[in-house]
Design an enzyme around this catalytic site. Structure first.
Site, PDB file in Angstrom:
ATOM      1  N   HIS A  87      -6.293  -5.999  -2.102  1.00  0.00           N
ATOM      2  CA  HIS A  87      -5.219  -5.105  -1.667  1.00  0.00           C
ATOM      3  C   HIS A  87      -4.177  -5.865  -0.835  1.00  0.00           C
ATOM      4  O   HIS A  87      -4.498  -6.420   0.214  1.00  0.00           O
ATOM      5  CB  HIS A  87      -5.845  -3.986  -0.842  1.00  0.00           C
TER       6      HIS A  87
ATOM      7  N   ASP B  47      -8.818  -4.946  -6.167  1.00  0.00           N
ATOM      8  CA  ASP B  47      -8.446  -3.827  -5.292  1.00  0.00           C
ATOM      9  C   ASP B  47      -8.679  -2.524  -6.037  1.00  0.00           C
ATOM     10  O   ASP B  47      -8.076  -2.285  -7.090  1.00  0.00           O
ATOM     11  CB  ASP B  47      -6.959  -3.970  -4.922  1.00  0.00           C
TER      12      ASP B  47
ATOM     13  N   SER C 277       0.851  -1.181   0.000  1.00  0.00           N
ATOM     14  CA  SER C 277       0.000   0.000   0.000  1.00  0.00           C
ATOM     15  C   SER C 277       0.901   1.250   0.000  1.00  0.00           C
ATOM     16  O   SER C 277       1.800   1.356  -0.830  1.00  0.00           O
ATOM     17  CB  SER C 277      -0.934  -0.071   1.205  1.00  0.00           C
TER      18      SER C 277
END
Lengths: 494, 494
Positions: free
Chosen positions: A451, A426, A185
């Site tokens: 994700h 995602d 991320s």
């Protein structure tokens, strides 16, 4: 750079929304995090691939300001890093070092829920190092955060990582140990940027679900919510339609006498709703997180849609939506926690980062997703940031410092050894690198992944495509390290 | 990092020197500059390859601090840049942009004496942009320098360049124009670092005489003075021997009653010498500059040695040395300008840079060069910097941020499009990149060249090897641009 253009059709509508009920609400940028920190249920099926006794915690005397030479630049703060040396082959054998780059949270959760490092360290005989990001967890520079907040930036953070890694290699006599940085991320962005800025410190980077293209005008604003919508539509067309229709129903009920009280009752809210946006914002977040973390075996989108679609025939839209909420959450005595939904981040500090440099213009128009309109408006965003933090964001800095525009053209003959991994379910994958840039700057994605799924702990129930993705990544990293050792050997022969 | 080791033999001697006569003198790091700013004679034979009327001067509203978000970080200062658009093919044709990265001086001198840009711009149809380095010339942030001096760093400077270039490309609608950055000496370091840190802004870099390896413990301290010595030895063995013997002769005379007065008389000094180091330091600088700028057709080393060797048989060492001084300088009524030889830099600000991050440990032992011992001692250097500027240097920052150790291993599979050009008579070439790192990160050097010779204006008397070097560089840059256009074309076809 092109200014961001809105189609005038929904601009007027959205302006009305912005100027009326929601004008005091900060623009809601979906959270970046390896896992869903708002719901522990998301990770209830995972098991750490290590024992806590193998971890050792240290604190490095970190420089507050690497880039300037003011007297206060020299201030030192304690930066936490955690080492697991159980599997390491040693510096004298130039055995590898896996470094996990902390992101916008205390490092503890990442240590617990990142499977990639402890699961692969044994085969690589790798040392594992987790470094906490400045201003999070136990790595907050002395005094009230506000005082030093100006030094809370990504460039400082990756310079911290360089300093810690070089220090450790020296301390451990591991001069020739190849370093692989890993992050997910926001941490994935940091990992890819770290390889680009510090190739002399890291040999390669695994950047999991790193939305490095969600800056400036590189991709359309509505990329995120388009994918959330697609995920729901693919899970169930009727669920998608129900959600899409629900926003105007909510607004309609809210506009009636005692409408908010009706809504509060029907959604069993913890506190009486003070406007319809409170409810819509809550649902927005719930759907977005379901899509972002739509991972096996639970698949939250399917769960939400199961609730919505599963209600008996003839159930009205509001009840279906509520059934979706109930399905998505567990054992709650009430829902929609009142105004603190408006607070932007459970940790608070990510707000600062988005309001300074991590300006991701994520929004949507009135009819381009399954959501109500919520365009990103830089002017009002800036005003809000100045109100909150006293300084305006620098929306072009990330592309100035790290690049992003025309990334293939720029990097195809520059850089090497970066894996951009993504799962296309995602919503942040819209801003990920999904095409190979060169032979060794590559995209590894799964159609059904979510994700940061690849770096979470493995699980018996993992589908084959996920196992394949992880194996591909490991093989690529092994290739970098093999090449590195071969180069080392051939240079020492000369 | 290894601590710098001294052989104990001369350590004791040099400590005595450090602790006695010269303890108050800052360590003298040879100046970095494209040309010899202390002697206009060095450039008396050059002719600018442009007319001043073609230049336009602008000022960019530059951000004081790119890396932090303190209120003062947002301060804006005026940064000067100069454009010559006479030869430019235009943004609509994606014609190239040559950007000269200013270094540690006002940009004016570089504009006048850098031939490479105006001489090659016509063939490339290139726009020429000269950007002045922050804190030099007309680009000094408001108020007394001291107040903002902490923001005077190379990382800030290259971020400035990125901001100006991106702004200009936008303003000139030159989105696809390839940018080549060019710099010499410290500016050459900046050019190579700029390509490494901002590959999305510059397609390639010509780094002329950039001693990027003179940091930390990468190369031996005495590299610089070893080459000065070699240059003199190659020009004349007897000259070299005379110089080598002269230091102890000077010390011996100085130690006699009225010795300093004798020396002052024999060297026709402008002011009475207050110690022998004053004279030795002056000679040190004179020989070093002669070697650094030992360029055709004049070849200052040969000139100095002509003076030293040309004295009649039987002339003593001091008179020979003085004859060398006289030969090297023109029309002086006196020599050795007294204590202001100790001031470190004619512009003052380079002292700040060497005392903050540009810590080049240049020194020499007692018998490893033709000079007297003058080891670099980080402890005393640091003390001196703290005394002068209030803050200590960060001697490891350059290698942390830009790298340098094992440069071939690091960059051979990372980075592209950098020319490291050098002349091996330049003492700074010891810290240059003299071997190809990869197919497009290349070393182009000449055995008889001097500091930044390739980017000075061409001259009818230029030897063939110099013309060849320049042609090679042009051909390489042309290759980068051709490749870039081919990539652009092939990507637009997909």
């Amino acid at each position: 750079m092109k200014s961001i253009a809105f189609s005038s059709g929904w601009l007027s509508l959205s302006l009305i929304i912005l100027l009326t009920s929601v004008s005091a609400v900060p623009h809601n940028i979906p959270k970046l995090s390896v896992f869903d920190r708002t719901s522990l249920r998301d990770l209830s099926d995972t098991t750490p691939a290590f024992v806590w006794e193998d971890l050792e915690t240290y604190f490095y005397n970190q420089t507050l300001d690497h880039f300037n030479y003011n007297p206060q630049s020299y201030a030192i703060f304690k930066q936490r890093y955690v080492i697991n040396s159980k599997y390491w082959g040693g510096g004298n054998k130039s055995a590898p070092i896996f470094v996990y780059l902390g992101a916008e949270a205390p490092i503890d959760g990442d240590i617990q829920f990142t499977g990639f490092l402890p699961e692969n360290a044994p085969n690589f005989k790798a040392l594992i190092v987790y470094i906490e990001h400045r201003f999070y967890g136990q790595s907050v520079p002395f005094g009230p955060v506000k005082e030093n907040q100006g030094y809370f930036s990504s460039a400082q953070a990756i310079a911290d990582y360089a300093a810690v890694i070089l220090y450790l290699k020296e301390k451990l006599s591991a001069h020739y140990s190849p370093v692989i940085v890993i992050g997910g991320s926001y941490g994935g962005m940091l990992a890819s940027w770290f390889r680009l800025k510090y190739p002399h410190v890291a040999l390669g980077a695994l950047a999991s679900s790193a939305p490095i293209l969600y800056f400036d005008d590189i991709i359309p604003q509505n990329g995120y919510y388009s994918i959330v919508s697609k995920d729901f539509k693919e899970a169930s067309e009727s669920c998608y339609e129900t959600i899409k229709q629900s926003w105007s129903v909510i607004d309609e009920v809210a506009s009636q006498p005692n409408g908010l009280s009706t809504l509060s009752q029907r959604f069993n809210t913890c506190y009486p709703l003070s406007d319809s946006f409170e409810l819509k914002d809550y649902l927005d977040g719930l759907y977005s997180r379901a899509a972002q973390y739509d991972r096996p075996p639970r698949y939250p989108v399917t769960v939400v849609c199961g609730g919505i679609d599963g209600a008996p025939n003839g159930t009205d839209i509001l009840s279906r939506i509520f059934a979706g909420v109930v399905a998505a959450t567990v054992n709650r005595s009430c829902y929609v926690n009142g105004h603190h939904n408006y607070s932007r981040d459970p940790y608070g500090d990510w707000d600062w980062q988005t309001c300074s440099e991590m300006v991701m213009p994520i929004g949507r128009g009135s009819n381009d997703t399954m959501f109500f309109a919520w365009p990103f408006n830089l002017t009002s965003f800036t005003e809000d940031c100045v109100r909150s933090f006293g300084v305006p964001p620098r929306p072009h800095w990330v592309t100035t410092y790290y690049g992003g525009h025309d990334i293939k053209a720029v990097l195809q003959r520059f850089a090497s050894n970066i894996i951009f991994s993504n799962g296309l379910r995602d919503p942040y994958s819209c801003a990920g690198v999904l095409q190979d840039i060169s032979e060794s700057v590559v995209a590894v994605y799964t159609v059904n992944g979510s994700h940061c799924l690849d770096i979470l702990p493995t699980n018996k129930s993992d589908p084959q495509w996920l196992t394949d993705q992880r194996n591909t990544e490991v093989k690529i990293i092994q290739g970098w390290i093999d090449q590195y050792y071969a180069d080392l050997l051939s240079s020492s022969k000369h």
